[in-house]
Structures are given as structure tokens and as C-alpha cells.
Design a protein around this motif. Structure first.
Motif, mmCIF file in Angstrom:
data_model
loop_
_atom_site.group_PDB
_atom_site.id
_atom_site.type_symbol
_atom_site.label_atom_id
_atom_site.label_comp_id
_atom_site.label_asym_id
_atom_site.label_seq_id
_atom_site.Cartn_x
_atom_site.Cartn_y
_atom_site.Cartn_z
ATOM 1 N N SER A 311 0.843 -0.940 0.111
ATOM 2 C CA SER A 311 -0.049 -0.140 -0.081
ATOM 3 C C SER A 311 0.748 1.199 0.002
ATOM 4 C CB SER A 311 -0.857 -0.029 1.299
ATOM 5 O OG SER A 311 -0.331 0.020 2.365
ATOM 6 N N GLY A 313 0.606 5.578 1.271
ATOM 7 C CA GLY A 313 -0.247 6.422 1.930
ATOM 8 C C GLY A 313 0.315 7.601 2.501
ATOM 9 N N ARG A 315 -0.085 11.088 5.617
ATOM 10 C CA ARG A 315 -0.979 11.794 6.643
ATOM 11 C C ARG A 315 -0.161 13.241 6.611
ATOM 12 N NH1 ARG A 315 -0.776 11.038 13.248
ATOM 13 N NH2 ARG A 315 -2.739 12.409 13.662
ATOM 14 N N TYR A 336 -5.536 15.460 7.057
ATOM 15 C CA TYR A 336 -5.983 14.366 6.539
ATOM 16 C C TYR A 336 -5.148 13.083 6.318
ATOM 17 C CZ TYR A 336 -9.496 12.311 3.189
ATOM 18 O OH TYR A 336 -10.488 11.370 2.429
ATOM 19 N N GLU A 338 -4.558 8.887 4.642
ATOM 20 C CA GLU A 338 -5.113 8.123 3.651
ATOM 21 C C GLU A 338 -4.003 6.860 3.423
ATOM 22 O OE1 GLU A 338 -6.735 9.082 -0.445
ATOM 23 O OE2 GLU A 338 -5.005 8.495 -1.146
ATOM 24 N N GLN A 339 -4.580 5.865 3.362
ATOM 25 C CA GLN A 339 -3.587 4.438 3.012
ATOM 26 C C GLN A 339 -4.444 3.604 1.876
ATOM 27 O OE1 GLN A 339 -0.998 4.377 4.713
ATOM 28 N NE2 GLN A 339 -0.056 2.679 3.466
ATOM 29 N N ARG A 340 -3.790 3.670 0.694
ATOM 30 C CA ARG A 340 -4.356 3.023 -0.516
ATOM 31 C C ARG A 340 -3.822 1.831 -0.638
ATOM 32 N NH1 ARG A 340 -7.289 5.433 -4.300
ATOM 33 N NH2 ARG A 340 -6.855 7.398 -3.532
ATOM 34 N N THR A 348 -9.205 1.492 -0.047
ATOM 35 C CA THR A 348 -8.644 2.717 0.580
ATOM 36 C C THR A 348 -9.274 3.207 1.832
ATOM 37 O OG1 THR A 348 -8.240 3.597 -1.711
ATOM 38 C CG2 THR A 348 -8.238 5.118 0.229
ATOM 39 N N ASP A 350 -9.377 6.105 4.591
ATOM 40 C CA ASP A 350 -9.083 7.562 4.467
ATOM 41 C C ASP A 350 -9.880 8.265 5.434
ATOM 42 O OD1 ASP A 350 -11.006 7.400 3.077
ATOM 43 O OD2 ASP A 350 -10.445 8.408 1.452
#
Length: 474
Positions: A311, A313, A315, A336, A338-340, A348, A350
């Protein structure tokens, strides 16, 4: 985004050498005193706990916040350094004060100083397997030797700590574990406004039974090896401070044992995490500043055949830093995360993120800590279960006497899990008293309570831990 966990089993006085006095680092002089480095970077290794958000941690002074960019940074002292007064012990945070007569002696060898210590203790755990159906209490012996070595150079520096912690249970030997960690930090003063920071860790650690990252049916800790390193450059431009760095963490997991005696292979969590991070701080005045920090990561995790855990991502967090002398200090930020994941079945994870952390000192004898935070994370750095966590934590440190410190803390956390209909509520309390007898010895006693109330009853449990520790140091 990297999440760090804090151990529920850490002793009250064993997290690094006792009586360390952090020496303030100003904006215009980046020379780093050796004492705060241990408090910041060389504490004992911390296995996972029931919480997703770490408990309130010690404040970081520049430039070491450059390697932990989402921790609050102290506002600079804009007074010319030639006119600054030395900070008295009573003006330091209560738990960081080093009162005369209680500082460790150390063994000097040339330009190096060595500080050995040995902590021994005992604890009682009312629910060693973190179960809601088969609660079993047990007592355990704890022994933790450590050796710290640091340089006394005029410029630059090296700080290294070798630490081992063994916990042996009386009736449930399957829970016995030994953590061994070698940590180091070093810095090079390129100029009076520029410093290169480096740190590393080589460790054999264990995830405790009942933690978020431990298999739900495990009856033994999950061992793993960790190798990590960080290299950061910090530069100042008058009131503006900037930093950029890179970090790598490598994990190698072993096996845990299930209730039926079978082995639970955790090698699917093996892999490396690469991260780039940067932070900017600007001081509007001695009492108000602005900060912005961002960290991106690339995770290469083994996974299982047909289901990768790779993955990418990030922060990002930005907000205000406040500091009214020794009365009130802290930060407020929002951003915000997010980890995809490459695997479309995971998708994802987020969402928005906020963080507020304040320390209020109504008197020189008391510090009140408040922390509120929301983040989207995983149950561990190398797993695929997403968690939206919200937590509020409050703590009080009180100096009853120069050598007696009382600490009380409480926290409430709500964890919402992605990919399953599960919501947990975690309540924790922590009370401790620490008594420094002299420069060479200290005693501490503590009580910890943890309650996890989950929509899935299997994950619900509560436990009490009571312990007594004795530390000898030199």
C-alpha cells in the motif's frame, strides 16, 4: 502513515535512566545536550497495547521533533542567547526534573559517559489472556537491565542504549517473553542553525496477547524482529524552522500459538515500510506559532498468496503552536490521512484527522496533560484491518516532594473497524507513585486498568495490573 503503540506493561520507572534533566534547545543554538536524547529516543521498546492511539507522551524539544513530526514542538526562545537565564529544575516538567542530589553519577571513560541500571519488579495481572470468558490471573517477575553510553563532546554527539526486559509468569509460562533492543541516536552540527539527525533501532520484541495486532485466539505473545533507521536534516531561517527526512522500518514476524495448540504463522506481515517526512514551524511571537507536517509511506508487505498487503499512503497535519511560558504549552492541528491498498478487496482507508495536545502547569508542583486525537490507521503497521480511532486522554503529574512524584491518567477511545461490523470502546486508567531514594536507587508502584467493550463479544475484556518495581542505577 505510521502508528506507534504503547505498552501496557511498561514499568513506571523503567523507561530510560532515572532523573534525566532535559536541557532546553533554542532556535539559534542547535547543539543537543545528551540527556534529553535518551528521554526522546532511547526509551524501552513498547509492544502493542489495546489502544490504537498512543498514550500521552513526553514533550519533544527541537530539533528532535523533526523525526516525530506529529508531536508538538516547543516554541523558540527569541531572547538573545547571551541574555538567557538557565532553566531552574522547578521550571521543568514535573516528570523530567532532575533535582540536585538525585541525578545519576555515571562512569566516565575519556569523552564517553556510561550509565548502567537494573530494574527488578513483580506484577499481578487479573486477566493475562485478555479474555471475557476464561479470566485467569497470574503473577510475574520482571527484570530489566540496561546500559546507556553517550559522548561528552563539545559539538556533535552519539547516544546509545542497550536494553533487555524479561517477564516470567508463575503459572502461565506460555506468556513468558524477553524483549531486547539496541537503540542509538547521533547528530552533527553542520552550523549553528543546521543539524543532521540520525537514529536507529535493532530489536527483538513481542506483541502482547490481547493487543489489537495480536491474533484473537493467541495464547502466546507474537515475536518479531525490527530494524529501523531515520536520517533527518533540520535547518533554521530566523523564525522559520524546516526539516526533511527519510525512515525505513523492516519487520520479520514469528509464530504465535492458538488455544488448541496449533501454530499461527504471522510471516504474512513481514516486509519493509519506507517513509519520507517533513515539517515547517514558524514563530509569529514567543507565544504563538504555526506548523505543518506531512509524511508519506510505501509499504511492501508479504501478505498471503493471491492477496498482497502492499500500500501507499500519507498523513498531513497543520495548526497552531501555543506557549505561555511555563503556564500553558501545546499544539492544535487538523489534517487528512489516507492509506491506499493495492488489493481492491481492502481498498482505501482514509478520512480527516485532528490532534490537540496541551500541558497546563497551574503551579510549579503540578502538570496537567490533555490530548485529543482522531486518526485513521491499521491495527498494526503491517496488517490490513483499518481502524478509525478517536481518543481523549487526561493526565496529572504532581511533585509531592522533590523525590516523590504522583501520576494519574485516564483515557477513553472509540475504535471503528473497516471491513467488519465492529465498534469498540476502550477505557483505561493509570496511577503510579515514584520515590527516588538517592542517586542510586528508586522505587515505584502502579495500578493500570483496561476495559475493551466490543460489539463482537469475543474481543471484549477487562483487566487490572498492579506492580512494584525497584531500580538501581549508577
Amino acid at each position: 502513515m505510521k502508528c506507534t503503540f504503547v505498552s501496557a506493561g511498561s514499568d513506571a520507572i523503567g523507561e530510560g535512566p532515572e532523573g534525566l534533566r532535559p536541557i532546553p534547545v533554542t532556535r539559534r543554538v542547535l547543539r543537543i545536550a545528551p540527556w534529553p536524547v535518551t528521554a526522546i529516543l532511547l526509551g524501552i521498546a513498547s509492544p502493542a497495547n489495546a489502544q490504537a492511539i498512543p498514550a500521552t507522551s513526553d514533550e519533544l524539544a527541537p530539533p528532535w521533533n523533526a523525526q516525530r513530526i506529529f508531536e508538538p514542538s516547543a516554541l523558540p526562545d527569541l531572547v538573545d542567547r547571551d541574555n538567557r537565564e538557565a532553566v531552574a529544575p522547578e521550571d521543568m516538567p514535573v516528570k523530567k526534573r532532575q533535582q540536585p542530589g538525585y541525578e545519576p553519577v555515571g562512569i566516565r571513560q575519556g569523552s564517553w559517559m556510561f550509565n548502567p541500571s537494573l530494574m527488578t519488579g513483580a506484577l499481578y495481572d487479573s486477566n493475562v489472556f485478555a479474555s471475557n470468558t476464561q479470566k485467569r490471573g497470574d503473577v510475574a517477575a520482571v527484570i530489566e537491565p540496561s546500559l546507556r553510553a553517550h559522548t561528552l563532546w563539545e559539538r556533535h554527539g552519539i547516544d546509545i542504549k542497550l536494553n533487555s526486559r524479561t517477564t516470567a509468569y508463575n503459572e502461565n509460562s506460555s506468556l513468558d517473553q524477553t524483549d531486547v533492543s539496541l537503540k542509538g541516536a547521533g547528530w552533527i552540527d553542520i552550523a549553528n542553525d543546521m543539524v543532521v539527525l540520525g537514529s536507529f533501532q535493532i530489536a527483538h520484541l513481542n506483541e502482547g496477547v490481547g493487543s489489537l495486532s495480536s491474533p484473537s485466539n493467541a495464547v502466546t505473545p507474537t515475536p518479531y524482529n525490527l530494524m529501523s533507521g531515520d536520517l533527518t536534516v533540520r535547518k533554521e531561517f530566523n523564525r522559520l524552522a524546516t526539516s526533511i527526512g527519510a525512515r525505513v522500518d523492516s519487520y520479520d514476524y514469528g509464530t504465535a500459538r492458538a488455544q488448541d495448540g496449533s501454530l499461527i504463522d504471522q510471516s504474512s506481515r513481514d516486509g519493509q515500510i519506507y517513509a519520507l517526512h517533513g515539517r515547517v514551524d514558524y514563530a509569529f511571537s514567543p507565544v504563538l506559532g504555526w506548523f505543518g507536517g506531512v509524511e508519506g509511506n510505501q509499504r511492501n508487505i508479504r501478505g498471503v498468496p493471491g492477496q498482497t498487503l502492499d500500500s501507499t499512503g500519507y498523513r498531513a497535519l497543520s495548526g497552531l503552536t501555543v506557549g505561555f511560558g511555563n503556564l500553558l504549552r501545546g499544539e492544535f492541528g487538523g489534517g487528512y490521512v489516507e492509506q491506499r491498498f493495492d488489493n481492491p478487496l481492502i481498498g482505501t482507508v482514509d478520512g480527516p484527522s485532528y490532534r490537540a495536545k496541551l500541558t497546563w502547569s497551574p503551579t510549579r508542583l503540578m502538570d496537567i496533560h490533555v490530548k485529543a486525537e482522531q486518526l485513521v490507521t491499521q491495527t498494526s503497521d503491517t496488517s490490513s484491518t483499518g481502524v478509525l480511532a478517536n481518543a481523549v486522554q487526561v493526565g496529572v503529574d504532581y511533585e509531592l516532594r522533590r523525590n516523590v512524584i504522583l501520576s494519574l491518567a485516564g483515557a477513553y477511545e472509540i475504535d471503528r473497524f473497516f471491513g467488519q461490523a465492529r465498534k469498540d470502546r476502550v477505557t483505561t486508567t493509570n496511577a503510579s507513585v515514584k520515590y527516588l531514594m538517592n542517586r542510586f536507587s528508586a522505587i515505584s508502584a502502579y495500578h493500570r486498568y483496561t476495559s475493551r467493550d466490543s460489539d463482537i463479544p469475543t474481543f471484549s475484556y477487562d483487566k487490572h495490573q498492579v506492580g512494584l518495581n525497584v531500580t538501581a542505577q549508577f
